[in-house]
Design a protein around this motif. Structure first.
Motif, short mmCIF file in Angstrom:
data_model
loop_
_atom_site.label_atom_id
_atom_site.label_comp_id
_atom_site.label_asym_id
_atom_site.label_seq_id
_atom_site.Cartn_x
_atom_site.Cartn_y
_atom_site.Cartn_z
N LEU A 89 0.93 -1.60 0.32
CA LEU A 89 0.15 -0.38 -0.01
C LEU A 89 1.15 1.40 0.09
CD1 LEU A 89 -2.18 -1.49 2.83
CD2 LEU A 89 -2.31 -1.97 0.55
N ILE A 90 0.94 2.01 -0.74
CA ILE A 90 1.30 3.35 -0.65
C ILE A 90 -0.05 4.77 -0.44
CG2 ILE A 90 2.92 2.23 -2.09
CD1 ILE A 90 2.29 3.63 -4.27
N THR A 91 0.72 6.03 0.07
CA THR A 91 0.34 6.94 0.12
C THR A 91 0.55 7.89 0.73
OG1 THR A 91 -2.42 7.52 1.60
CG2 THR A 91 -1.01 5.80 2.88
N GLY A 92 -0.23 9.24 0.51
CA GLY A 92 1.02 10.43 0.98
C GLY A 92 -0.06 10.56 2.29
N VAL A 114 2.57 -1.69 4.20
CA VAL A 114 2.53 0.08 3.28
C VAL A 114 4.25 1.08 3.08
CG1 VAL A 114 1.60 0.77 6.26
CG2 VAL A 114 0.94 2.06 3.71
N CYS A 115 4.21 1.80 2.52
CA CYS A 115 5.38 2.82 2.02
C CYS A 115 4.34 3.99 2.04
CB CYS A 115 6.18 2.13 0.94
SG CYS A 115 6.91 0.79 1.02
N TYR A 116 5.31 4.83 2.78
CA TYR A 116 4.45 6.24 2.85
C TYR A 116 5.17 7.51 1.75
CZ TYR A 116 1.54 4.23 6.92
OH TYR A 116 0.96 3.90 7.42
N LYS A 117 4.65 8.00 1.38
CA LYS A 117 5.08 9.38 0.66
C LYS A 117 5.23 10.70 0.98
CE LYS A 117 2.00 8.32 -3.17
NZ LYS A 117 1.10 8.85 -4.27
N PRO A 118 6.16 11.11 0.67
CA PRO A 118 7.66 11.11 0.35
C PRO A 118 8.62 9.98 0.23
CG PRO A 118 8.51 12.52 1.93
CD PRO A 118 6.81 12.52 1.98
N PHE A 119 8.68 8.63 -0.56
CA PHE A 119 9.12 7.90 0.16
C PHE A 119 10.61 7.52 0.37
CE2 PHE A 119 6.62 6.42 -3.73
CZ PHE A 119 5.15 6.00 -2.72
N LEU A 127 11.70 1.83 0.69
CA LEU A 127 10.53 1.07 -0.83
C LEU A 127 11.11 -0.55 -1.86
CD1 LEU A 127 7.72 0.99 -2.51
CD2 LEU A 127 9.32 3.40 -3.76
N LEU A 128 12.57 0.46 -2.28
CA LEU A 128 13.21 -1.14 -3.22
C LEU A 128 13.19 -1.90 -2.40
CD1 LEU A 128 15.63 1.45 -4.86
CD2 LEU A 128 13.65 0.74 -5.62
N PRO A 166 9.58 -12.49 3.94
CA PRO A 166 8.97 -10.99 4.63
C PRO A 166 9.37 -9.33 3.97
CG PRO A 166 9.65 -12.92 5.45
CD PRO A 166 10.08 -13.29 4.50
N ALA A 167 8.33 -9.13 4.13
CA ALA A 167 8.56 -7.42 3.36
C ALA A 167 9.71 -6.74 4.75
CB ALA A 167 7.16 -6.36 3.89
N GLY A 168 9.61 -6.88 6.20
CA GLY A 168 10.27 -6.47 7.04
C GLY A 168 9.92 -5.04 7.45
N GLY A 169 10.34 -5.29 8.24
CA GLY A 169 9.29 -3.83 9.85
C GLY A 169 9.39 -3.00 9.70
N ASP A 170 10.58 -1.99 9.48
CA ASP A 170 10.10 -1.43 8.68
C ASP A 170 9.58 -0.34 7.36
OD1 ASP A 170 13.80 -0.79 9.11
OD2 ASP A 170 12.75 -0.62 10.27
N SER A 171 9.02 -1.38 6.40
CA SER A 171 7.89 -0.51 6.18
C SER A 171 6.74 -1.01 6.21
CB SER A 171 7.52 -2.23 4.84
OG SER A 171 7.31 -4.01 5.48
#
Length: 252
Positions: A200-203, A223-228, A233-234, A245-250
């Motif tokens: 999920l991405i959102t600002g 979920v990754c928040y804008k500004p990325f 994100l990568l 797993p995506a990793g906790g920071d994501s």
């Protein structure tokens, strides 16, 4: 479920070149279409998604670079290999700058071409669903540089059409879209491509916080928040593309 054969488009104004490459790739298990020029190629691209397009650079009317720009606009997930008897540094730079993946000289080194096509087809497929064209273009560049094939959708209807071109490894979903929110796209992804991972991405971190957490509870991976945080994100997309797993920071 049977996996469809990868599709390749060969565009060259020399009939023998089209026929020879079509025979070779068909024998290797690919689905192959050919076109003698740019307009005929675009008619095919509008009807069908191709994993790879092999484009002759020098053709009457629309050259291979102009053709690729149109293919990218219509089907951003198609990887382009430009083939030319007139390769120069300027030609190569222009093609790569426009987003083409490789530029090969004629006569083609067939083993190298076969290896490149096989590599391109094997690149993980990512879908970006976001209504901001500039952001989509930036993400396309970032993910292509790291070896992903990248499809683009700007709304839920676009996303529905693109889902049929999978299989996608990762789908990035903007949580605020022109017609509704990203939760509907998430549900569509789960139904159409259940093996795909979702980011999920959102600002709008505070405004959409409850909705984001609801979709995460429903099974979204991150979920990754804008500004990325671009490295973050990568890393998230890279991990998910490998089914890690995506990793906790994501989720931060």
């Amino acid at each position: 479920m049977t996996t469809a054969a990868p599709a390749i488009l060969v565009v060259d104004d020399e009939p023998d070149a089209c026929r020879n490459l079509a025979d070779i790739f068909t024998d290797l298990g690919y689905r192959v279409d050919t076109a003698p020029d740019g307009p005929a190629a675009l008619d095919l691209v509008r009807k069908f998604p191709y994993a790879v397009a092999l484009l002759d650079f020098k053709m009457p009317g629309m050259d291979g670079l102009e053709l690729y720009r149109e293919i990218k606009r219509l089907r951003a997930g198609t990887v382009a290999i430009i083939v030319s008897a007139y390769t120069s540094l300027a030609t190569r730079d222009a093609a790569l700058g426009a987003g083409a993946w490789r530029v090969l000289s004629k006569p083609v080194d067939l083993p190298r071409l076969l290896g490149l096509v096989d590599e391109a087809v094997g690149q993980p497929l990512v879908l970006v669903v976001d209504d901001d064209p500039d952001l989509c273009a930036t993400l396309w560049d970032l993910f292509r540089e790291r070896g992903f094939r990248v499809c683009i959708a700007h709304d839920a209807a676009d996303a529905a059409e693109r889902m049929g071109t999978g299989p996608f490894k990762v789908v990035l979903i903007d949580m605020r879209l022109p017609a509704g929110d990203g939760s509907a796209v998430f549900r569509m992804v789960r139904e159409s491509c259940p093996d795909a991972h979702t980011v999920l991405i959102t600002g709008h971190r505070e405004e959409l916080g409850d909705l984001v957490h609801e979709v995460l509870r429903a099974g979204a991976d991150a979920v990754c928040y804008k500004p990325f945080d671009v490295p973050g994100l990568l890393d998230t997309v890279g991990r998910l593309s490998r089914d890690e797993p995506a990793g906790g920071d994501s989720h931060a």
